[in-house]
Scaffold this motif. Structure first.
Motif, PDB file in Angstrom:
ATOM      1  N   GLU A 264      66.453  91.486  -4.657  1.00 36.13           N
ATOM      2  CA  GLU A 264      65.318  91.529  -5.601  1.00 36.13           C
ATOM      3  C   GLU A 264      65.349  92.859  -6.352  1.00 36.13           C
ATOM      4  O   GLU A 264      65.708  93.888  -5.770  1.00 36.13           O
ATOM      5  CB  GLU A 264      64.020  91.446  -4.777  1.00 36.13           C
TER       6      GLU A 264
ATOM      7  N   THR B 237      61.804  95.331   1.453  1.00 31.21           N
ATOM      8  CA  THR B 237      60.674  95.358   2.389  1.00 31.21           C
ATOM      9  C   THR B 237      60.558  96.724   3.049  1.00 31.21           C
ATOM     10  O   THR B 237      61.474  97.162   3.764  1.00 31.21           O
ATOM     11  CB  THR B 237      60.821  94.257   3.467  1.00 31.21           C
TER      12      THR B 237
ATOM     13  N   LYS C  44      59.013  85.122  -9.439  1.00 27.52           N
ATOM     14  CA  LYS C  44      58.347  85.249  -8.128  1.00 27.52           C
ATOM     15  C   LYS C  44      56.899  84.786  -8.177  1.00 27.52           C
ATOM     16  O   LYS C  44      56.112  85.247  -9.021  1.00 27.52           O
ATOM     17  CB  LYS C  44      58.427  86.704  -7.675  1.00 27.52           C
TER      18      LYS C  44
ATOM     19  N   CYS D  72      61.637  87.712  -1.934  1.00 31.38           N
ATOM     20  CA  CYS D  72      60.981  88.566  -0.941  1.00 31.38           C
ATOM     21  C   CYS D  72      59.786  87.932  -0.245  1.00 31.38           C
ATOM     22  O   CYS D  72      59.918  87.115   0.630  1.00 31.38           O
ATOM     23  CB  CYS D  72      60.627  89.912  -1.563  1.00 31.38           C
TER      24      CYS D  72
ATOM     25  N   ARG E 199      57.696  84.314   3.378  1.00 34.91           N
ATOM     26  CA  ARG E 199      56.662  84.221   4.419  1.00 34.91           C
ATOM     27  C   ARG E 199      55.794  82.980   4.239  1.00 34.91           C
ATOM     28  O   ARG E 199      54.875  82.752   5.027  1.00 34.91           O
ATOM     29  CB  ARG E 199      55.785  85.477   4.386  1.00 34.91           C
TER      30      ARG E 199
HETATM   31  N1  CDT Z   1      58.957  92.980  -2.332  1.00 33.17           N
HETATM   32  C1  CDT Z   1      58.140  92.323  -1.491  1.00 33.17           C
HETATM   33  O1  CDT Z   1      57.684  91.212  -1.767  1.00 33.17           O
HETATM   34  N2  CDT Z   1      57.828  92.979  -0.357  1.00 33.17           N
HETATM   35  C2  CDT Z   1      56.887  92.427   0.582  1.00 33.17           C
HETATM   36  C3  CDT Z   1      56.135  93.542   1.215  1.00 33.17           C
HETATM   37  C4  CDT Z   1      54.875  93.048   1.732  1.00 33.17           C
HETATM   38  S1  CDT Z   1      53.795  94.342   2.141  1.00 33.17           S
HETATM   39  C5  CDT Z   1      52.807  94.546   0.754  1.00 33.17           C
HETATM   40  C6  CDT Z   1      57.538  91.576   1.652  1.00 33.17           C
HETATM   41  O2  CDT Z   1      57.022  90.480   1.916  1.00 33.17           O
HETATM   42  O3  CDT Z   1      58.504  91.974   2.260  1.00 33.17           O
END
Ligand code: CDT
Length: 308
Positions: free
Chosen positions: A45, A193, A122, A167, A171
């Motif tokens: 990313e 991350t 995204k 990224c 989740r």
């Molecule tokens: N870049 C990115 O999406 N990073 C997020 C950090 C989350 S904490 C605000 C991730 O899910 O890894």
């Protein structure tokens, strides 16, 4: 007959604020040369710059210099040229500023002939809009980007069905499932991350990597797809980000993983036909999904508690 695609994950070590795009593209090309023989290479990313959403600008336009107004452009053309010579498809992420002034966190899918065949913007933007003095570090993606407007498409290219996520999308099971419902066989995922949770400093790299692997392995297994997850890692401008770039098979198992937080290649010969067994059995969606019970997934965002 197996359908093998030789995949490389090209993890990038840190990129500092002062590093030029040209210098980063030279590193990307060096990784591409190391991966010679691969059919397809996956970069992280926001691959071309430091992870700039950690920096607050009261005037948002001051961040516009981190964005690309066209793709390919002068800085990235050498990467496209080298890939074409090597006959290698690729994907990488960058900050996109559209001609009509929209800002997205974007990734593109490029085939072996150097054509951009897919674009993803995204959707699950993490973080916050305003400066937050309570956090150990800022994560201002919601300030600098709009949520993607292209959905989660799947493209037929390079002999398979490819999708992209970026990224934080990893989740969210919905992201995998929307692509799973289009038969996806390989999902690419670039990430940046931070090694600690900005709102829970005792949640360090071990816990962060655990959640990362848990999410990617579950998404791969539950949709019977390959996932290639690639980090930008190391200490950027004083802020650490973990590595843990992974290639995960359709059974949810890690088949390759980086060992450093620097520029590093991982490779695996991925058989796209290995996705068939899961798709035809336990995750045969047509036979087993019960959509009459899933209405809340698309009609509700926050939690609605049952009545007392
Ligand atoms: N870049 C990115 O999406 N990073 C997020 C950090 C989350 S904490 C605000 C991730 O899910 O890894």
């Amino acid at each position: 007959m197996p359908r093998i695609i030789n995949v490389a994950g090209a993890q990038l070590g840190p990129i500092q604020k002062a590093d030029s795009r040209e210098a980063v593209v030279a590193r990307m090309i060096a990784l591409m040369d190391k991966a010679k023989g691969a059919d397809f290479i996956v970069y992280p990313e926001l691959a071309l710059t430091t992870f700039f959403p950690r920096w607050y600008h009261e005037n948002r336009a001051e961040a516009d210099h981190w964005f690309e107004k066209s793709m390919p452009n002068a800085a990235t053309q050498p990467l496209f040229d080298r890939a074409k010579v090597l006959g290698m498809g690729f994907t990488f992420g960058y900050a996109e500023l559209t001609p009509d002034g929209h800002h997205f966190n974007t990734s593109i899918l490029v085939d072996k002939a150097g054509r951009i065949v897919g674009k993803y913007r995204k959707i699950h933007l993490p973080g916050h809009v305003e400066y937050d003095p309570e956090r150990t570090h800022q994560h201002l993606e919601k300030r600098y980007f709009e949520p993607g407007d292209l959905g989660f498409p799947v493209w037929r290219t390079m002999g398979g069905l490819f999708g992209m996520m970026i990224c934080n999308d990893r989740r969210w099971p919905e992201a995998y499932r929307v692509m799973g419902l289009q038969g996806v066989e390989m999902i690419t995922l670039g990430f940046n991350t931070p090694s600690t949770n900005s709102q829970k400093p005792d949640e360090g790299p071990e816990a962060r990597a655990f959640h990362h692997k848990l999410s990617v392995q579950a998404g791969a297994y539950q949709n019977s797809t390959w996932v290639v997850a690639v980090a930008k890692a190391g200490v950027e401008d004083g802020f650490p980000m973990f590595g843990c770039s992974l290639i995960v098979d359709p059974d949810g198992r890690i088949v390759a993983e980086t060992k450093t937080e620097d520029d590093e290649i991982i490779m695996h010969a991925c058989d796209l036909d290995a996705t068939k067994f899961g798709k035809d059995t336990i995750f045969d969606f047509k036979r087993h999904r019960r959509i009459e019970h899933y209405g809340r997934i698309t009609s509700q965002t926050g939690v609605v508690l049952p009545q007392e």
